[in-house]
Write an enzyme that holds these catalytic residues in place. Sequence first.
Site, PDB file in Angstrom:
ATOM      1  CD  GLU A 392      -1.936  -2.363   1.189  1.00  0.00           C
ATOM      2  OE1 GLU A 392      -0.850  -2.718   1.682  1.00  0.00           O
ATOM      3  OE2 GLU A 392      -2.811  -3.177   0.825  1.00  0.00           O
ATOM      4  CG  HIS A 461     -11.459  -6.974   5.718  1.00  0.00           C
ATOM      5  ND1 HIS A 461     -10.668  -7.497   6.701  1.00  0.00           N
ATOM      6  CD2 HIS A 461     -10.796  -7.199   4.550  1.00  0.00           C
ATOM      7  CE1 HIS A 461      -9.580  -8.033   6.156  1.00  0.00           C
ATOM      8  NE2 HIS A 461      -9.638  -7.858   4.843  1.00  0.00           N
TER       9      HIS A 461
END
Length: 658
Positions: A392, A461
């Site tokens: 990321e 999530h």
Amino acid sequence: MHIPDDKLLWMYRKMLQIRHFEERVAVEFEAGNIPGMVHLSTGQEAMAAGTCAALRPDDYIVSTYRGHGHNLAKGGSPARMMAELFARETGDCHGRGGCLHITDFRVGNLGSMGIVGAGIVLAPGAALSAVLRGTDQVTVCFFGDGASNQGMFHEGLNLAALWKLPVVFVCENNLYGEATPQAEQHQPIKDIADRAASYAMPGVVVDGNDVLAVHQAVWQAVARARAGQGPTLIEGKTYRWHGHYVGDPETYRTREEVAAWMAKDPIPRLRAYLLARGLLDEAAAARLDEEVQAEIAEAVAFAAASPYPDTAEVCRDTFAPQPPPAPAQPLPSETVLTTGQIALREALAEELSRDPRVFLLGEDLRQAIFGVCNELYEEFGPQRVRNTPISENAIIGCAVGAALTGMRPVAEIMFEDFLTCCMDPIVNSAAKLRYMTGGQVTVPLVIRVPGGAGLSAGAQHSQSLEALFWHIPGLKVVAPSTPADMKGLLKTAIRDDNPVIFFEHKALYFEGGELPLGEYTIPLGVADVKRPGTDVTIVAFMAMVPRALSAAETLAAEGISVEVVDPRTLVPLDMETILASVRKTKRLLTVEEGALTGGLGAEIAARVAKEAFDYLDAPIERLAGRDCPIPFSPLLEEAMYPSEEQIVATVKQMLGRE
Ligand SMILES: Cc1ncc(C[n+]2csc(CCOP(=O)(O)OP(=O)(O)O)c2C)c(N)n1
Ligand SMILES: [Mg+2]
């Protein structure tokens, strides 16, 4: 390797210039003329001069807080840089950057990073941009020995090697990271250059005080990069004569050690070579020294005589200017029924077709869970729809580097929760580079992120983190709720010259809605009244918008008229529309999915309380996610965030109709 005479003399003069600049900065700092802290590169001049002598004016460098020498070697002006250190308006960054962020974009310096290792993920982006634009520019990334221990080091080198990008990673190993010796306490291997083997790139160790050795190594690495053969890691062993900063008590090293390294001074070393070659004589060397000292004295005089920045302009360059938003258009009459996922894909496809500078990057773009980009990979190919490693920091760092150098990347972070894995390139680079360079650069970048609860995806999530990001000046934040808004806003975000975080709610990907045919854009900063009403204003966000609309329908059956306002963009925020609605209805309820404490509603409530207090007939109410992590069990998860029943009950209570 043959080095032309004029280049040898250039390197000599450049090292002298850096030396005199740095030594004068120490004097001016101690005299109180330079605020903050200064990190000097005295002793390391051969690294900057030898490296930049191998570059063209249109090549890039990414620098660090020890970056005065890099900026001078790349062609930066001593006067503008001294003025920056003196915190003046005439400085390179107009007094917004200082020593930590010395940057002259005009000469290809993309930024000096105060975050250790941050530049290592930006450099691959600038290099990728050169490849995509079809130029043969090379990017040099300077960093220290300490920075090689950052996770960003791995992500940046891995990505550059994987994509064979034209980057030269130049590690200035001055043996210390602040007060800690690298070799003893930070490094399990002998040479940092050994790490190159993990990335299948050449790793070269040079004597960093031998400018000719540095130049030769970098020259070869640059040639390799320009020829499309990929990156190189060069480690130069060198030493900083001063402490980590001016004033450092330097308890971690001995005077003998410093003296031994000062005896290896790179400048007399090259002078001896030039004298021996007959390229310089003692008189010419003395003249050159005087000339450079005079240049630095002029830089100081210029800085000292320059005005300070105007405090009324403290916020200038937080954002790149955008034309004022055109009034929002009503939905065109010709529409199709579609889903959020398709609307987003259409926006991306149209922008990819319209503008060759747009490209996508992220994990699993070919076959993603939410699949927004899936077919785009087939349509636009792997150059423009770039599947990345699970990195990321590298995804966002690369996007920032590319945005700085002429591209308009759209990065996808697979789940909103993973934004926490790339906070540095978002918060410290994307959001700040324009400001801290005094408006020299723009960062036209979109970060798309699926978020929100409702899929039993658990605590890592499912989060709604919008409120974290609107707290960061320099970022625009978009949070749409319908397919039409998703398409119109995404197209505008891609055309914006600023970093935009584009939140997409997972539950809305598959919700149906009307989508205008063809070109359709919505300005950022224009709220939408999703349902007009007169009794209560509900300001709702993302997946809470359809919920608020259903609650409004239920309440209408009981004779209560609710106005539902969807801000659509959080930064800029259309307070005018919210205030106008509250002045009409005299009541405000905010509904969001993120946690209550410090949430979106808190800020809106504070602003409404200030601007429309006299209009309010009831306390402002807020409904939001509970202040706990998001649970797995569907029952628990549903209990986490505002239900339609709660919205109905709260509105009734506000009207005294329980
Ligand atoms: C992410 C981060 N962690 C810690 C620091 C504090 N810090 C500033 S400089 C520095 C040492 C870095 O050493 P090195 O990379 O060798 O560069 P040098 O200062 O020697 O040029 C540290 C720990 C920081 N600025 N950023
Ligand atoms: Mg160091």
